[in-house]
Structures are given as structure tokens and as C-alpha cells.
Scaffold this motif. Structure first.
Motif, short mmCIF file in Angstrom:
data_model
loop_
_atom_site.label_atom_id
_atom_site.label_comp_id
_atom_site.label_asym_id
_atom_site.label_seq_id
_atom_site.Cartn_x
_atom_site.Cartn_y
_atom_site.Cartn_z
N LEU A 59 -65.61 -32.74 14.92
CA LEU A 59 -66.71 -33.31 15.70
C LEU A 59 -66.29 -33.42 17.15
CD1 LEU A 59 -68.27 -36.16 13.53
CD2 LEU A 59 -69.29 -33.98 14.18
N GLU A 60 -67.14 -32.91 18.02
CA GLU A 60 -66.92 -33.01 19.46
C GLU A 60 -67.86 -34.10 19.96
OE1 GLU A 60 -68.39 -29.99 22.59
OE2 GLU A 60 -66.36 -29.33 22.01
N ARG A 61 -67.30 -35.15 20.49
CA ARG A 61 -68.10 -36.27 20.98
C ARG A 61 -68.77 -35.90 22.29
NH1 ARG A 61 -68.55 -39.14 16.52
NH2 ARG A 61 -66.53 -39.51 15.57
N ASN A 62 -70.07 -36.16 22.38
CA ASN A 62 -70.85 -35.88 23.58
C ASN A 62 -71.54 -37.17 24.00
OD1 ASN A 62 -70.35 -33.05 23.68
ND2 ASN A 62 -71.81 -32.75 22.03
N GLU A 63 -71.11 -37.70 25.11
CA GLU A 63 -71.68 -38.95 25.58
C GLU A 63 -73.15 -38.77 25.96
OE1 GLU A 63 -70.47 -42.13 28.94
OE2 GLU A 63 -68.85 -41.17 27.78
N GLY A 64 -73.99 -39.58 25.37
CA GLY A 64 -75.42 -39.54 25.67
C GLY A 64 -76.17 -38.46 24.90
N ARG A 65 -75.48 -37.65 24.14
CA ARG A 65 -76.10 -36.59 23.35
C ARG A 65 -75.51 -36.63 21.94
NH1 ARG A 65 -74.71 -31.22 25.78
NH2 ARG A 65 -72.75 -32.25 26.12
N PRO A 66 -76.15 -36.00 20.99
CA PRO A 66 -75.60 -35.97 19.63
C PRO A 66 -74.22 -35.28 19.62
CG PRO A 66 -77.87 -35.18 19.62
CD PRO A 66 -77.46 -35.34 21.06
N ASP A 67 -73.36 -35.74 18.72
CA ASP A 67 -72.06 -35.09 18.55
C ASP A 67 -72.28 -33.66 18.06
OD1 ASP A 67 -70.91 -37.49 19.23
OD2 ASP A 67 -70.47 -38.08 17.17
N ALA A 68 -71.36 -32.78 18.39
CA ALA A 68 -71.46 -31.38 17.99
C ALA A 68 -70.36 -31.05 16.99
CB ALA A 68 -71.34 -30.48 19.21
N LYS A 69 -70.74 -30.30 15.95
CA LYS A 69 -69.74 -29.78 15.02
C LYS A 69 -69.24 -28.46 15.60
CE LYS A 69 -71.71 -31.65 10.76
NZ LYS A 69 -72.31 -31.30 9.46
N VAL A 70 -67.93 -28.36 15.77
CA VAL A 70 -67.32 -27.13 16.25
C VAL A 70 -66.64 -26.47 15.06
CG1 VAL A 70 -65.69 -26.08 17.86
CG2 VAL A 70 -67.00 -28.11 18.55
N TYR A 71 -67.17 -25.32 14.66
CA TYR A 71 -66.73 -24.63 13.45
C TYR A 71 -65.56 -23.70 13.76
CZ TYR A 71 -71.08 -26.37 11.56
OH TYR A 71 -72.09 -27.19 11.15
N ARG A 72 -64.61 -23.68 12.82
CA ARG A 72 -63.45 -22.79 12.92
C ARG A 72 -63.23 -22.10 11.58
NH1 ARG A 72 -62.72 -26.80 16.28
NH2 ARG A 72 -61.72 -26.48 18.30
N LEU A 73 -62.64 -20.94 11.66
CA LEU A 73 -62.34 -20.14 10.48
C LEU A 73 -61.18 -20.76 9.70
CD1 LEU A 73 -63.20 -17.33 9.28
CD2 LEU A 73 -61.20 -16.40 10.46
N THR A 74 -61.27 -20.71 8.38
CA THR A 74 -60.16 -21.13 7.52
C THR A 74 -59.46 -19.89 6.99
OG1 THR A 74 -61.49 -21.11 5.52
CG2 THR A 74 -61.43 -23.20 6.78
N GLU A 75 -58.36 -20.09 6.31
CA GLU A 75 -57.65 -18.97 5.69
C GLU A 75 -58.56 -18.27 4.67
OE1 GLU A 75 -53.72 -18.42 2.97
OE2 GLU A 75 -53.54 -19.77 4.69
N ALA A 76 -59.30 -19.07 3.90
CA ALA A 76 -60.23 -18.49 2.92
C ALA A 76 -61.33 -17.69 3.63
CB ALA A 76 -60.84 -19.58 2.05
N GLY A 77 -61.78 -18.18 4.77
CA GLY A 77 -62.81 -17.46 5.54
C GLY A 77 -62.28 -16.15 6.09
N GLU A 78 -61.04 -16.16 6.55
CA GLU A 78 -60.43 -14.92 7.04
C GLU A 78 -60.32 -13.91 5.90
OE1 GLU A 78 -56.34 -13.21 9.05
OE2 GLU A 78 -56.65 -15.37 8.98
N HIS A 79 -59.92 -14.40 4.73
CA HIS A 79 -59.82 -13.52 3.56
C HIS A 79 -61.20 -12.93 3.22
CE1 HIS A 79 -58.44 -11.94 -0.26
NE2 HIS A 79 -59.47 -12.54 -0.83
N GLU A 80 -62.24 -13.76 3.23
CA GLU A 80 -63.59 -13.29 2.92
C GLU A 80 -64.07 -12.27 3.94
OE1 GLU A 80 -67.34 -12.54 1.42
OE2 GLU A 80 -65.53 -13.29 0.44
N LEU A 81 -63.82 -12.52 5.23
CA LEU A 81 -64.25 -11.57 6.26
C LEU A 81 -63.53 -10.24 6.09
CD1 LEU A 81 -65.90 -10.97 8.80
CD2 LEU A 81 -64.03 -11.94 10.15
N ARG A 82 -62.24 -10.28 5.85
CA ARG A 82 -61.48 -9.04 5.66
C ARG A 82 -61.94 -8.31 4.39
NH1 ARG A 82 -57.95 -8.15 9.42
NH2 ARG A 82 -57.16 -9.86 10.66
#
Length: 183
Positions: A59-82
Motif C-alpha cells: 500500500l502506498e499512502r497518499n495524503e488526501g487521496r485513497p491509498d494505492a495498491k502497487v502491484y509487483r511480480l512474484t516468483e510464481a508470477g514470473e514462472h506463469e509469464l514464462r
């Protein structure tokens, strides 16, 4: 290419928020993918990808605005993409199908040889398609009364010419890419 794999590829390139992904899908290039760009569908897909373990978020905190989810790849995601990128590529009958462009974009995760092989597969298919296109069979059609046959033939010729030019342009573009990759 399914929405989840396109999103996975972009998250693999850099951390993204759902809004970043929606903005890309709404761009001119993103619209060419033919994938849905509705925010609700993007977030449902991201939630499913999190549940599958392909991505996670902070979660990225944003003052005065809703927090943002910042998505990142996992090892399982890298395996799925490959895994997805390793599936054999079969060119669509439609050169405008975005599958090739998405796969080509994601060759950033593959070797140069795999990138070249993908381009050659597309190029071979499009050259063969162009040859078939040039050898079209023109036959007399049973047009309804009131249809100007001469004019209809010219209209069909115009459409055929436009499609042929687009296909030839695609072939030349692929040849340029292949030349750049192999010299």
C-alpha cells in the motif's frame, strides 16, 4: 492473449497500480489490444492474480487521496509469464490480431534468439498469407437486381487493394525488425 497475462507482463516490467494499468489500456496502443479497459474488470483480474500468487502488492499512502495498491511480480508470477511465453505461437489469420504485438513486447523477458524466432514465425505466416492474397479467385457473383455490378466489382477491388497494402506493410515492418535483430 488473456487480460491476466497482459497485466502480468506489465507488472513484470515495473511496479504498477491498477490505475497505471487502466491508463495504459485506455491509451491508443492499449486499445489496439482489444482487451477490456474497464477499471472493475482490471481490479477483479488483479485480485484473482493476487489470489493465485502471481502478484502481490504494497500500500502506498497518499495524503488526501485513497491509498494505492502497487502491484509487483512474484516468483510464481514470473514462472506463469514464462510458461505462457513458452507456448508455441500460432499466427492468427488476422494480421491485426494483437497476440503477436503483445508477445513481441514481452520478448523483453526472452532471449534474442527466441525474439528472432517469434518474428520469423509471424513473417513466414504473413508472407504466405500475402501470396495467397495476391492469387485471389475473382468470380462472378449473383448480385441482386439494382446493384451496379461494375461499381460493386470496383468497390471490392478497392477493399482488396487496401487490405493487400496493409498486409504488405506488415510484412515489410517484420522484415525491418528481423534485419535489425540479425545484423
Amino acid at each position: 492473449m488473456k487480460l491476466e497475462h497482459v497485466l502480468l507482463g506489465f507488472v513484470a516490467m515495473r511496479p504498477c497500480t491498477g490505475y497505471d494499468l487502466k491508463r495504459w489500456l485506455a491509451s491508443e496502443m492499449g486499445r489496439m489490444t482489444g482487451l477490456p479497459g474497464q477499471q472493475s474488470q482490471i481490479y477483479r483480474t488483479l485480485n484473482r492474480m493476487c489470489a493465485d500468487g502471481w502478484i502481490d502488492y504494497t500500500l502506498e499512502r497518499n495524503e488526501g487521496r485513497p491509498d494505492a495498491k502497487v502491484y509487483r511480480l512474484t516468483e510464481a508470477g514470473e514462472h506463469e509469464l514464462r510458461r505462457r511465453l513458452a507456448e508455441p505461437y500460432v499466427p492468427s489469420p488476422d494480421p491485426a490480431d494483437p497476440e503477436f504485438l503483445m508477445r513481441y513486447l514481452f520478448t523483453v523477458f526472452l532471449t534474442k534468439e527466441e525474439q528472432i524466432a517469434l518474428v520469423r514465425t509471424e513473417l513466414d505466416a504473413r508472407r504466405a498469407q500475402y501470396e495467397r492474397f495476391l492469387a485471389r479467385d475473382i468470380r462472378e457473383e449473383p448480385w441482386l437486381p439494382g446493384i451496379d455490378r461494375t461499381r460493386m466489382v470496383r468497390l471490392l477491388d478497392h477493399v482488396h487493394d487496401g487490405k493487400g497494402r496493409a498486409l504488405l506493410s506488415h510484412v515489410r515492418w517484420l522484415e525491418d525488425i528481423l534485419k535489425e535483430l540479425t545484423t
